[in-house]
Design a protein around this motif. Structure first.
Motif, PDB file in Angstrom:
ATOM      1  N   PRO A   9       0.819  -1.227   0.000  1.00 46.38           N
ATOM      2  CA  PRO A   9       0.000   0.000   0.000  1.00 46.38           C
ATOM      3  C   PRO A   9       0.845   1.265   0.000  1.00 46.38           C
ATOM      4  O   PRO A   9       0.820   2.061   0.931  1.00 46.38           O
ATOM      5  N   VAL A  10       1.602   1.444  -1.101  1.00 43.84           N
ATOM      6  CA  VAL A  10       2.570   2.535  -1.147  1.00 43.84           C
ATOM      7  C   VAL A  10       2.211   3.604  -2.184  1.00 43.84           C
ATOM      8  O   VAL A  10       2.991   4.541  -2.392  1.00 43.84           O
ATOM      9  N   ARG A  11       1.055   3.483  -2.813  1.00 40.40           N
ATOM     10  CA  ARG A  11       0.646   4.480  -3.803  1.00 40.40           C
ATOM     11  C   ARG A  11      -0.682   5.108  -3.405  1.00 40.40           C
ATOM     12  O   ARG A  11      -1.583   4.425  -2.931  1.00 40.40           O
ATOM     13  N   GLY A  16      -2.348   5.924  -9.038  1.00 39.84           N
ATOM     14  CA  GLY A  16      -1.854   4.606  -9.434  1.00 39.84           C
ATOM     15  C   GLY A  16      -2.291   3.474  -8.541  1.00 39.84           C
ATOM     16  O   GLY A  16      -2.204   2.306  -8.935  1.00 39.84           O
ATOM     17  N   GLY A  17      -2.742   3.783  -7.321  1.00 38.66           N
ATOM     18  CA  GLY A  17      -3.167   2.719  -6.418  1.00 38.66           C
ATOM     19  C   GLY A  17      -4.351   1.940  -6.962  1.00 38.66           C
ATOM     20  O   GLY A  17      -4.329   0.701  -7.023  1.00 38.66           O
ATOM     21  N   THR A  46       8.360   6.449   3.993  1.00 34.79           N
ATOM     22  CA  THR A  46       7.707   6.791   2.736  1.00 34.79           C
ATOM     23  C   THR A  46       6.215   6.479   2.860  1.00 34.79           C
ATOM     24  O   THR A  46       5.735   6.076   3.911  1.00 34.79           O
ATOM     25  N   THR A  47       5.494   6.673   1.777  1.00 27.83           N
ATOM     26  CA  THR A  47       4.050   6.449   1.777  1.00 27.83           C
ATOM     27  C   THR A  47       3.712   5.017   2.173  1.00 27.83           C
ATOM     28  O   THR A  47       4.305   4.060   1.665  1.00 27.83           O
ATOM     29  N   TRP A  48       2.737   4.887   3.083  1.00 31.36           N
ATOM     30  CA  TRP A  48       2.264   3.556   3.497  1.00 31.36           C
ATOM     31  C   TRP A  48       0.853   3.722   4.056  1.00 31.36           C
ATOM     32  O   TRP A  48       0.649   4.385   5.058  1.00 31.36           O
ATOM     33  N   ALA A 275       9.430   0.155  -8.077  1.00 28.07           N
ATOM     34  CA  ALA A 275      10.720   0.694  -8.509  1.00 28.07           C
ATOM     35  C   ALA A 275      11.546   1.162  -7.320  1.00 28.07           C
ATOM     36  O   ALA A 275      11.008   1.604  -6.300  1.00 28.07           O
ATOM     37  N   ASP A 276      12.858   1.036  -7.453  1.00 28.60           N
ATOM     38  CA  ASP A 276      13.811   1.526  -6.448  1.00 28.60           C
ATOM     39  C   ASP A 276      13.557   0.916  -5.070  1.00 28.60           C
ATOM     40  O   ASP A 276      13.601   1.596  -4.046  1.00 28.60           O
TER      41      ASP A 276
END
Length: 299
Positions: A9-11, A16-17, A46-48, A275-276
C-alpha cells in the motif's frame, strides 16, 4: 497451482493505487493481498496506507479476484475490532476476503502503540488466544470471553460473514504452536521459507526446509484427525535464497514454481513490482508471468 500477488500500500489511490488492483484482476491473479502493517522496513519513511481501508477500496472496484491480508498480526490488532472490520470488508467484497494471519515480529508494529516488544514466547501466547477468539467472533452472533491477553463482553457481530461459517484463515506459522493453530483453524497455511537461510542458504536448502515444514504441518493435522490436504499451502516469495529470481523471467518463474509445487505448495504469491526497492522487477515480465506462468507450468 494458483498464482497470486501482493500489492504493497505505497501508492495514493488516485495516483496509481486504484489501477494496480484493477490490473491484478485483469491479469487473472487468483488473489491480491496486501501487508497489514503500520509501516514496514525500507518503506518506514515513505508512503504507506492502512490495509483494511485499502482492501475495502479494492473490493469496490474489483468483482472477481479474491482479496486479503498477508499477514495481519496481534501486534496492533484486537480480535473484537478486527472482527467487525473483517465482517464489513467481507460484505463489501461479496465474500471475497481471505485473512492471512501470523504471530507478528519485532519490527515497527511491535512498539508503535508504546508497548515493549514481545518475546517470541509472548508473541506465541498472544497468537494462541487471538486466533481462536477471532474464529468465534467471526462465526457467532455474540461472544463473551475472558482470557489472559484478550477479552470480549457480549461482542455482537451480526449479520456475520458472507462466507460461511466465516471467511477463511491463511495461518502463517513454522513453529509447533503456530502449526497447531493452522491445523485447527486454518483453511490455508502460509510460509516464507526458513528465515535463517535467507542470507547464506541455498535454494536447495530452502526447499528442504519448506518440505520439512509441510511434513510438520501434516503431523499437526494428523494429531487432531484432519487431512492436511484440506489446507492450501501458500508460499510468499521474496524471502527465500532465490529472492527475486522468480520474477527474472518466465522460465525462471516456471522452474521456481514447479520445484515448489512438487513439494506440495499450492499457491505462489509474487510481489507487484515497486521501482527503487527490494521488489523492483520488470513490469513486462511480471505481466507475462501472470498471464502465461501457470499454463507453462502445466505444459
Amino acid at each position: 497451482m494458483r498464482l497470486s500477488t501482493v500489492i504493497l500500500p505505497v501508492r495514493r489511490w488516485q495516483e496509481g493505487g486504484r489501477e494496480q488492483w484493477l490490473r491484478a484482476e485483469n491479469l487473472g491473479f487468483h488473489t491480491a493481498y496486501t501487508y497489514d502493517h503500520l509501516s514496514w522496513r525500507s518503506f518506514r519513511d515513505t508512503t504507506w496506507f492502512g490495509a483494511v481501508p485499502t482492501l475495502t477500496a479494492a473490493a469496490a472496484v474489483t468483482s472477481r479476484m479474491r482479496l486479503g491480508t498477508l499477514v495481519t498480526s496481534p501486534n496492533f490488532r484486537h480480535p473484537v475490532t478486527l472482527a467487525k472490520d473483517l465482517i464489513t470488508l467481507d460484505d463489501v467484497s461479496g465474500g471475497r476476503i481471505t485473512l492471512g494471519i501470523g504471530a507478528g515480529g519485532n519490527g515497527f508494529d511491535a512498539t508503535a502503540l508504546g508497548q515493549e516488544p514481545w518475546t517470541p514466547r509472548e508473541r506465541a501466547d498472544h497468537f494462541g488466544e487471538f486466533v481462536p477468539l477471532l474464529d468465534r467472533l467471526l462465526s457467532e452472533d455474540a461472544v463473551t470471553y475472558e482470557g489472559t491477553h484478550y477479552s470480549a463482553v457480549e461482542a455482537r457481530n451480526i449479520p456475520g460473514c458472507v462466507q460461511r461459517p466465516r471467511l477463511p484463515f491463511a495461518v502463517a506459522a513454522t513453529g509447533p504452536r503456530g502449526l497447531k493453530l493452522a491445523a485447527r483453524h486454518g483453511q490455508a497455511w502460509v510460509t516464507t521459507g526458513d528465515p535463517k537461510l535467507f542470507e547464506a542458504g541455498t535454494p536447495e536448502q530452502s526447499r528442504d526446509a519448506i518440505s520439512g515444514q509441510i511434513t510438520k504441518l501434516g503431523a499437526a493435522c494428523e494429531a487432531i484427525g484432519r487431512d492436511v490436504a484440506e489446507l492450501d499451502k501458500i508460499l510468499l516469495t521474496g524471502f527465500t535464497p532465490d529472492r527475486g529470481r522468480p520474477l527474472e523471467s518466465l522460465d525462471a518463474f516456471v522452474d521456481f514454481a514447479g520445484r515448489h509445487f512438487a513439494l506440495g505448495i499450492t499457491e505462489i504469491v509474487v510481489h507487484a513490482p515497486i521501482a527503487d526497492s527490494d521488489f523492483e522487477a520488470d513490469e513486462k515480465v511480471f505481466e507475462q508471468i501472470a498471464t502465461e506462468g501457470l499454463a507453462q507450468l502445466a505444459g
